[in-house]
Design an enzyme around this catalytic site. Structure first.
Site, PDB file in Angstrom:
ATOM      1  N   GLY A  44       0.793  -1.424   0.076  1.00  0.00           N
ATOM      2  CA  GLY A  44       0.032   0.127  -0.204  1.00  0.00           C
ATOM      3  C   GLY A  44       1.005   1.360   0.072  1.00  0.00           C
ATOM      4  O   GLY A  44       1.903   1.221  -0.427  1.00  0.00           O
ATOM      5  N   LYS A  55      11.075   7.921   4.000  1.00  0.00           N
ATOM      6  CA  LYS A  55      12.414   7.893   5.198  1.00  0.00           C
ATOM      7  C   LYS A  55      13.562   7.337   4.737  1.00  0.00           C
ATOM      8  O   LYS A  55      14.753   8.049   5.155  1.00  0.00           O
ATOM      9  CB  LYS A  55      11.710   6.954   6.271  1.00  0.00           C
ATOM     10  CG  LYS A  55      10.850   7.523   7.309  1.00  0.00           C
ATOM     11  CD  LYS A  55       9.769   8.207   6.595  1.00  0.00           C
ATOM     12  CE  LYS A  55       8.888   8.918   7.591  1.00  0.00           C
ATOM     13  NZ  LYS A  55       7.591   9.464   6.845  1.00  0.00           N
ATOM     14  N   ILE A 186       3.551  15.590   7.091  1.00  0.00           N
ATOM     15  CA  ILE A 186       4.231  15.438   5.575  1.00  0.00           C
ATOM     16  C   ILE A 186       4.741  16.404   5.107  1.00  0.00           C
ATOM     17  O   ILE A 186       5.684  16.485   4.375  1.00  0.00           O
ATOM     18  CB  ILE A 186       3.079  14.954   4.768  1.00  0.00           C
ATOM     19  CG1 ILE A 186       2.563  13.402   5.262  1.00  0.00           C
ATOM     20  CG2 ILE A 186       3.475  14.666   3.116  1.00  0.00           C
ATOM     21  CD1 ILE A 186       1.245  12.935   4.381  1.00  0.00           C
ATOM     22  N   ARG A 274      -4.760  13.897   3.915  1.00  0.00           N
ATOM     23  CA  ARG A 274      -5.109  12.725   2.950  1.00  0.00           C
ATOM     24  C   ARG A 274      -6.365  12.484   3.138  1.00  0.00           C
ATOM     25  O   ARG A 274      -6.983  12.750   4.196  1.00  0.00           O
ATOM     26  CB  ARG A 274      -4.312  11.715   3.625  1.00  0.00           C
ATOM     27  CG  ARG A 274      -2.747  11.838   3.190  1.00  0.00           C
ATOM     28  CD  ARG A 274      -1.904  10.413   3.526  1.00  0.00           C
ATOM     29  NE  ARG A 274      -2.155   9.385   2.516  1.00  0.00           N
ATOM     30  CZ  ARG A 274      -1.736   9.347   1.406  1.00  0.00           C
ATOM     31  NH1 ARG A 274      -0.536   9.946   1.058  1.00  0.00           N
ATOM     32  NH2 ARG A 274      -2.105   8.314   0.519  1.00  0.00           N
ATOM     33  N   HIS A 456      24.369   7.624  30.637  1.00  0.00           N
ATOM     34  CA  HIS A 456      25.157   9.106  30.288  1.00  0.00           C
ATOM     35  C   HIS A 456      26.360   8.733  29.736  1.00  0.00           C
ATOM     36  O   HIS A 456      27.180   7.699  29.931  1.00  0.00           O
ATOM     37  CB  HIS A 456      25.501   9.530  31.754  1.00  0.00           C
ATOM     38  CG  HIS A 456      26.569  10.719  31.736  1.00  0.00           C
ATOM     39  ND1 HIS A 456      25.728  11.965  31.407  1.00  0.00           N
ATOM     40  CD2 HIS A 456      27.882  10.927  31.928  1.00  0.00           C
ATOM     41  CE1 HIS A 456      26.813  12.977  31.486  1.00  0.00           C
ATOM     42  NE2 HIS A 456      28.013  12.197  31.855  1.00  0.00           N
TER      43      HIS A 456
END
Length: 478
Positions: A44, A55, A186, A274, A456
């Site tokens: 999809g 990404k 987006i 969307r 740390h």
């Protein structure tokens, strides 16, 4: 399938995106026979036009930014000679293809019958699939047809000068300048990407801040980080007109002061949200109808079941509080599959679904915003910890913050109630939100978190210190 009727099955899933294939895989693992119909590609929007390819591109942008930082801040004499756009796209496409092959392989191994073709409802338990015929579901039907980019009235995408977020992924090259319309996740991600790749970027958002659904401080810190990178951020501004030029767009934007600002750019990227996809689904044939926004609302959110028994909805077809995020649709798919298998299942806790924007700087949030908590009449305690107050935050040099909101139930106003929300801005915070998701999802209190030691030096120390302060034990009070 039934031995006498191969077109009778337990579950029919319409749509092969994250919500659809997760439903199918879980249902099959529970012994149900499943037919999944997908008219395009398994995976999809998320896999082919959204989460994964975008990404991958943002990772490339991060590498470019790292070279600039190495040169300007760390004395590493490195430069970017050029960008091989086809090579970048080839790497991205390889990652997408491998994921696609993996999902398709999982479905085959699980015994899910995948049909390529448009599916439409013909009744409350029947579906017609193009070129495959009529199918009957004994247990139920799952609607998972996803969403597509919205366009503004009177504005048409041509794939070159005016583009949607889908188009931008597959453009032939990078523009020298881009006007991004929409300051949600987006739009912000695309603005960040194009700036990293050297474009002049203007980001326009009609609301008064970026990421208007997030905490106000998130939008403020994000805007500060984007402006520092040279992105022109214009909030409270509206597009009032566009003119197509031979090699770009001339846009008119009304500012909050009522001024008309003319902006020329090679590309106008429209990222205004969307819309659910229901065209061709023939909801009426099964006794269903979409609402005014195009969503198919469940009558029972604990089962994601519509008013027609046995028809369930997952993913982008669901209205709020479902957030329209891929990871939420995975959870929805699991819930529906288990419901159809007759198992007891827990409703999706939408308040504990993390929300991430993969820009530079990144944002990540879970739970309520400060405004939402106050609007609910709650007595709250808020603590904000700047990332730059930690040694690792200084190393990264991007600023940012951790903001924690907790119920103030103690007699002295200390935060002894549950944690209501956690909001992060800064480098790598997308990888830091999982801890806070558990904190909010398990109704933890600040003192519960304060007893756990954070390594740390790490950015996550800022999260630990924020909770220590709320618990009255902070070393660095903010």
């Amino acid at each position: 399938m039934s031995e006498t009727d191969p077109n009778t099955t337990d579950v029919i899933v319409i749509g092969g995106g994250t919500g659809g294939y997760s439903t199918a895989l879980r249902a099959a693992s529970l012994g149900l026979r499943v037919v999944l119909a997908e008219r395009e590609l398994i995976g999809g929007t998320c896999l082919h036009r959204g989460c994964i390819p975008s990404k991958a591109m943002l990772h490339a942008a991060e590498l470019v930014d790292g070279i600039a930082e190495a040169r300007e801040r760390w004395g590493v004499k490195a430069t970017v000679d050029s960008l091989d756009w086809p090579a970048l796209m080839a790497t991205r496409d390889t990652i997408v293809a491998r994921n696609h092959q993996g999902v398709a392989g999982h479905l085959r191994t699980a015994g899910v019958r995948v049909l390529k073709g448009t599916a439409r409802l013909t009744g409350p338990r029947t579906v017609h699939v193009e070129d495959a015929g009529e199918f009957t579901a004994r247990r139920g039907i799952v609607l998972a047809t996803g969403s597509r980019p919205k366009m503004l009235p009177g504005l048409a995408a041509d794939g070159r000068r005016v583009v949607t977020s889908d188009d931008a992924l597959f453009a032939a090259g990078l523009p020298a300048s881009v006007l991004v319309l929409g300051g949600g996740a987006i739009g912000v991600e695309y603005a960040s990407f194009h700036r990293s790749m050297g474009a002049e970027v203007t980001l326009v958002e009609a609301a008064g801040r970026l990421l208007p659904m997030e905490d106000e401080d998130v939008g403020r810190h994000l805007a500060r980080g984007l402006k520092k990178r040279g992105i022109a951020v214009r909030t409270g501004s509206a597009l009032t007109g566009t003119e197509l030029l031979p090699d770009g767009v001339r846009a008119t934007v009304r500012t909050p002061k009522g001024e008309e600002l003319v902006i020329e750019a090679e590309r106008l990227l429209v990222a205004v949200g969307r819309a659910p996809v229901t065209d061709g689904l023939d909801l009426a044939a099964a006794g269903l109808a979409a609402d005014g926004r195009g969503f198919v609302a469940p009558a029972d959110w604990s089962r994601l079941e519509t008013a027609v028994p046995g028809i369930h909805v997952v993913g982008d077809l669901l209205p709020p509080p479902s957030p329209g995020l891929a990871h939420a649709s995975f959870a929805e798919g699991l819930l529906v599959a288990e419901t159809l298998a007759g198992l007891p299942s827990r409703a999706v806790d939408y308040a504990a679904v993390p929300r991430v924007t993969y820009s530079s700087p990144q944002t990540a949030s879970v739970g309520r915003t400060e405004a939402e908590a106050r609007a609910g009449g709650l007595d709250i305690k808020v603590n904000t910890m700047p990332l730059a107050a930690t040694a690792k935050g200084m190393v990264h040099g991007q600023g940012g913050m951790v903001k924690v909101i907790a119920a103030a139930d103690g007699a002295g106003g200390e935060a002894t109630g549950t944690v209501l929300g956690v909001h992060l801005v800064g480098p790598h915070v997308s990888e830091m939100i999982a801890e806070s998701q558990l904190i909010v999802g398990w109704d933890a209190e600040p003192d519960d978190v304060a007893q756990h030691i954070h390594a740390h030096p790490t950015l996550s120390e800022a999260v630990g210190e924020a909770f220590l302060t709320l618990a009255g034990r902070g070393l660095h009070q903010h």
